[in-house]
Design an enzyme around this catalytic site. Structure first.
Site, PDB file in Angstrom:
ATOM      1  N   ASN A 254       0.879  -0.748  -0.233  1.00  0.00           N
ATOM      2  CA  ASN A 254      -0.139   0.225  -0.122  1.00  0.00           C
ATOM      3  C   ASN A 254       0.847   1.250  -0.579  1.00  0.00           C
ATOM      4  O   ASN A 254       0.443   1.652  -1.094  1.00  0.00           O
ATOM      5  CB  ASN A 254      -1.111  -0.081   1.188  1.00  0.00           C
ATOM      6  CG  ASN A 254      -0.393  -0.029   2.347  1.00  0.00           C
ATOM      7  OD1 ASN A 254       0.662  -0.408   2.858  1.00  0.00           O
ATOM      8  ND2 ASN A 254      -1.310  -0.119   3.398  1.00  0.00           N
TER       9      ASN A 254
ATOM     10  N   GLU B 161       3.849  -4.716  12.488  1.00  0.00           N
ATOM     11  CA  GLU B 161       3.261  -3.809  12.359  1.00  0.00           C
ATOM     12  C   GLU B 161       2.019  -3.905  11.495  1.00  0.00           C
ATOM     13  O   GLU B 161       2.223  -4.680  10.156  1.00  0.00           O
ATOM     14  CB  GLU B 161       3.789  -2.875  11.499  1.00  0.00           C
ATOM     15  CG  GLU B 161       5.440  -1.569  12.563  1.00  0.00           C
ATOM     16  CD  GLU B 161       4.594  -0.425  13.466  1.00  0.00           C
ATOM     17  OE1 GLU B 161       3.644  -0.796  13.232  1.00  0.00           O
ATOM     18  OE2 GLU B 161       5.990  -0.769  14.445  1.00  0.00           O
TER      19      GLU B 161
ATOM     20  N   CYS C 247      -3.112   1.009   6.901  1.00  0.00           N
ATOM     21  CA  CYS C 247      -3.614   0.669   7.875  1.00  0.00           C
ATOM     22  C   CYS C 247      -4.532   1.770   8.925  1.00  0.00           C
ATOM     23  O   CYS C 247      -4.830   1.527  10.031  1.00  0.00           O
ATOM     24  CB  CYS C 247      -2.093   0.321   8.735  1.00  0.00           C
ATOM     25  SG  CYS C 247      -0.526   1.074   8.847  1.00  0.00           S
TER      26      CYS C 247
HETATM   27  P1  NAP Z   1       0.006  -9.228   4.179  1.00  0.00           P
HETATM   28  O1  NAP Z   1      -0.467 -10.334   2.973  1.00  0.00           O
HETATM   29  O2  NAP Z   1       0.144  -9.765   4.858  1.00  0.00           O
HETATM   30  O3  NAP Z   1       1.061  -9.322   3.059  1.00  0.00           O
HETATM   31  C1  NAP Z   1       2.421  -7.901   3.573  1.00  0.00           C
HETATM   32  C2  NAP Z   1       3.695  -8.730   3.255  1.00  0.00           C
HETATM   33  O4  NAP Z   1       3.713 -10.430   3.533  1.00  0.00           O
HETATM   34  C3  NAP Z   1       3.702  -9.337   1.694  1.00  0.00           C
HETATM   35  O5  NAP Z   1       5.031  -8.941   1.234  1.00  0.00           O
HETATM   36  C4  NAP Z   1       3.532 -10.392   1.442  1.00  0.00           C
HETATM   37  O6  NAP Z   1       4.227 -11.525   0.197  1.00  0.00           O
HETATM   38  C5  NAP Z   1       4.194 -11.146   2.774  1.00  0.00           C
HETATM   39  N1  NAP Z   1       3.954 -13.045   2.788  1.00  0.00           N
HETATM   40  C6  NAP Z   1       2.771 -13.487   2.645  1.00  0.00           C
HETATM   41  N2  NAP Z   1       2.674 -14.463   3.454  1.00  0.00           N
HETATM   42  C7  NAP Z   1       3.318 -14.619   4.065  1.00  0.00           C
HETATM   43  C8  NAP Z   1       4.499 -15.339   4.830  1.00  0.00           C
HETATM   44  N3  NAP Z   1       3.339 -17.271   5.009  1.00  0.00           N
HETATM   45  N4  NAP Z   1       5.923 -15.781   5.255  1.00  0.00           N
HETATM   46  C9  NAP Z   1       5.879 -14.529   5.230  1.00  0.00           C
HETATM   47  N5  NAP Z   1       5.649 -12.981   4.765  1.00  0.00           N
HETATM   48  C10 NAP Z   1       4.343 -13.528   3.865  1.00  0.00           C
HETATM   49  O7  NAP Z   1      -0.598  -7.666   3.779  1.00  0.00           O
HETATM   50  P2  NAP Z   1      -0.813  -6.908   2.549  1.00  0.00           P
HETATM   51  O8  NAP Z   1      -2.215  -7.686   2.201  1.00  0.00           O
HETATM   52  O9  NAP Z   1       0.023  -6.695   1.302  1.00  0.00           O
HETATM   53  O10 NAP Z   1      -1.281  -5.418   3.420  1.00  0.00           O
HETATM   54  C11 NAP Z   1      -2.258  -5.452   4.167  1.00  0.00           C
HETATM   55  C12 NAP Z   1      -2.103  -5.576   4.937  1.00  0.00           C
HETATM   56  O11 NAP Z   1      -1.044  -4.727   5.984  1.00  0.00           O
HETATM   57  C13 NAP Z   1      -3.320  -4.630   6.137  1.00  0.00           C
HETATM   58  O12 NAP Z   1      -4.543  -5.457   7.383  1.00  0.00           O
HETATM   59  C14 NAP Z   1      -2.801  -3.222   6.605  1.00  0.00           C
HETATM   60  O13 NAP Z   1      -3.258  -3.038   7.671  1.00  0.00           O
HETATM   61  C15 NAP Z   1      -1.377  -4.117   7.222  1.00  0.00           C
HETATM   62  N6  NAP Z   1      -0.005  -2.787   7.056  1.00  0.00           N
HETATM   63  C16 NAP Z   1       0.360  -2.369   8.327  1.00  0.00           C
HETATM   64  C17 NAP Z   1       1.062  -1.152   8.191  1.00  0.00           C
HETATM   65  C18 NAP Z   1       1.482  -0.960   9.603  1.00  0.00           C
HETATM   66  O14 NAP Z   1       2.077   0.480  10.653  1.00  0.00           O
HETATM   67  N7  NAP Z   1       1.001  -1.144  10.850  1.00  0.00           N
HETATM   68  C19 NAP Z   1       1.125  -0.723   7.325  1.00  0.00           C
HETATM   69  C20 NAP Z   1       0.347  -0.809   6.153  1.00  0.00           C
HETATM   70  C21 NAP Z   1      -0.361  -2.696   6.046  1.00  0.00           C
HETATM   71  P3  NAP Z   1       3.277 -11.111  -1.366  1.00  0.00           P
HETATM   72  O15 NAP Z   1       3.270  -9.997  -0.939  1.00  0.00           O
HETATM   73  O16 NAP Z   1       4.181 -12.055  -1.989  1.00  0.00           O
HETATM   74  O17 NAP Z   1       1.749 -12.221  -0.477  1.00  0.00           O
END
Ligand code: NAP
Ligand code: MG
Length: 486
Positions: free
Chosen positions: A154, A253, A287
């Protein structure tokens, strides 16, 4: 070194070399606005991850031994490289992450802020007094060594840089896995900018594989001492388990379900414009976006009208073609989830004030009145341009609804009564809360992070130093000690 043009990014970056995956396989990267493939990047493998970690470990010791000024000089050169590439970065963010011009500008500024702050971080030494007679103490901050960084799509550039820049400044080496949707702005671009700045090989490696293919190899590898993860609660839980099994620290995070509370003492216009901004910016894919609006019943109808009017005034279109206020959401899966949240809220009795429809990945900004805190759109992180607006009667009720979630990332409260605003802010179970504003504030040196299931640890300034360094206590007994107790 790839040029900054979108089609040129076909390699990943390991040990200072631009290379393919060990199998030669690639993944197509698509523009969310038109779903055209604009490049193919290596589909990294476990072997690539291992090579990246080995090269990071080999390079890190020398890096930590170098004078602090050398590390700062490279970060300063990387800052210059970002500034020089600003226009190209805006184009890359548009094509890769569907980001409109204004939001890209914010992302680039916040990225530069993180780099500036990183350049001020030091491996400090302290000499606390000892309670033991004739003993002197030194506490030295040391780099943890190698850090594995995993980031989402994002705010790819910003979220990766807020980990990479302080990690390098503090003498660590990094293996970075950006999200599959954004391998360039979340990783390869950062490698290129640091390469241009003269960062020695091995200190920053970027592997471009999917989480399902290489996520596990990143988090279970024995080399990294910290896994810095930004993403969903669901994946974060697995990451924490894998990291802990190896005694590496999981910095997490995760998601949020951020309330925007508007009391009877709010400035209505301010609260509504903050509410629209905090909901719709970057199509709600932040987020720290507003997930739910909790609005006092006396202002409710006017508030709904104002937010709906703001939503209807927003322009939407391909950010690569024209300047708009809204672009596409990231993927079909995201869109389908967002639409499902809207439909299920309407089925459960919410009224659709505006929006609700989509075209391709362009989802209309949507306002739902008569929403309740129990509807799935309210009790889940919807991550879309949706404003469910929930009425309340008493402040206690608002606080109870705000806290009725597993998350605790950010929040906002509107009240011109300072005591009331402060009381509500103090009562919210959240890592961050902003009075008379909206929740999407990232700060530079303020502690950024959440409580409850929103994560572990904090980003920004001195707060990240705790996560990316280890204190070492060295004491010296200046005069012989009396061990007569034994
Ligand atoms: P996500 O599905 O959890 O993916 C995040 C990262 O983790 C991606 O690089 C993803 O790779 C990787 N990943 C997926 N499966 C994994 C595994 N089994 N082991 C290790 N890494 C793995 O999250 P998203 O859908 O990209 O992002 C949205 C989420 O991020 C929302 O919940 C949002 O709130 C949160 N977020 C939090 C913050 C904060 O600062 N608190 C900031 C921004 C976003 P792939 O892309 O290859 O699947
Ligand atoms: Mg995901």
């Amino acid at each position: 070194m790839p040029s900054l043009q979108t089609g040129e990014w076909t390699k990943q970056y390991i040990d200072g070399e631009w290379c393919g995956a060990s199998t030669g396989e690639t993944s197509a990267i698509e523009n969310p606005a038109n779903r055209e493939t604009f490049t193919e990047v290596p589909a990294a493998t476990e072997a690539d991850v291992d090579r990246a970690y080995q090269s990071a470990a080999a390079a890190q010791e020398d890096w930590a031994d170098r004078p602090h000024e050398d590390r700062v000089a490279i970060i300063e050169d990387a800052i210059e490289a970002v500034e020089d590439a600003r226009n190209d970065i805006v184009d890359l963010l548009a094509v890769e992450s569907g980001k409109v011009w204004l939001v890209s500008a914010v992302e680039i500024e916040s990225t530069l802020d993180q780099m500036e702050v990183a350049s001020t971080l030091r491996l400090e030494e302290e000499q606390p007094e000892s309670a033991q007679a004739n003993k002197s103490n030194v506490v030295k901050r040391q780099p943890v060594g190698v850090i594995g960084v995993i980031t989402p799509w994002n705010f790819p550039l910003y979220l990766s840089m807020r980990a990479v820049a302080p990690a390098l400044a503090l003498g660590n080496a990094v293996v970075l896995k950006p999200a599959l949707e954004t391998p360039i702005t979340g990783g390869l671009l950062i490698a290129r900018l640091f390469e241009q700045a003269g960062l020695p090989p091995g200190l920053l490696n970027v592997v471009t594989g999917s989480g399902s293919d290489i996520g596990n190899s990143i988090t279970t590898h024995e080399i990294p001492r910290v896994i810095s993860f930004t993403g969903s609660e669901e994946v974060g839980k697995q990451v924490a388990k894998s990291a802990a099994a190896n005694f590496s620290y999981p910095g997490l995070e995760l998601g949020g379900n951020n309330p925007h509370i508007v009391t009877e003492h709010a400035d209505l216009d301010l609260a509504a414009s903050a509410g629209a901004f905090g909901t719709f910016i970057h199509q709600g894919q932040i987020c720290i976006s507003i997930n739910r609006h909790l609005v006092h019943e006396t202002l409710y109808d006017d508030y709904v009208d104002q937010v709906a009017e703001a939503a209807e005034g927003l322009t939407m279109g391909d950010p690569g073609e024209s300047r708009n206020e809204l672009g596409p959401v990231a993927t079909e899966q995201q869109r389908d989830e967002i639409v499902e949240f809207i439909d299920s809220a309407v089925d459960a009795g919410a009224s659709l004030e505006t929006g609700g429809d989509y075209d391709g990945l362009f989802v209309e900004p949507t306002v739902l009145s008569d929403a309740t805190n129990e509807m799935s759109v309210s009790c889940n992180e919807h991550f879309g341009p949706i404003a469910p607006i929930i009425p309340f009667e008493t402040v206690d009720e608002a606080i109870e609804m705000a806290n009725a979630t597993q998350y605790g990332l950010s929040a906002s409260v509107h009240s011109q009564d300072g005591d009331q605003a402060q009381l509500i802010a103090d009562s919210l179970e959240t890592g961050m809360v902003h009075i008379n504003d909206q929740p999407a504030n990232v700060g530079t040196i303020e502690p950024f992070g959440g409580v409850k299931h929103s994560g572990l640890g904090r980003f920004n300034g001195e707060w990240i130093v705790d996560e990316f360094t280890e204190p070492k206590w060295v004491s010296k007994q200046e005069e012989p000690r009396d061990y007569m107790l034994f």
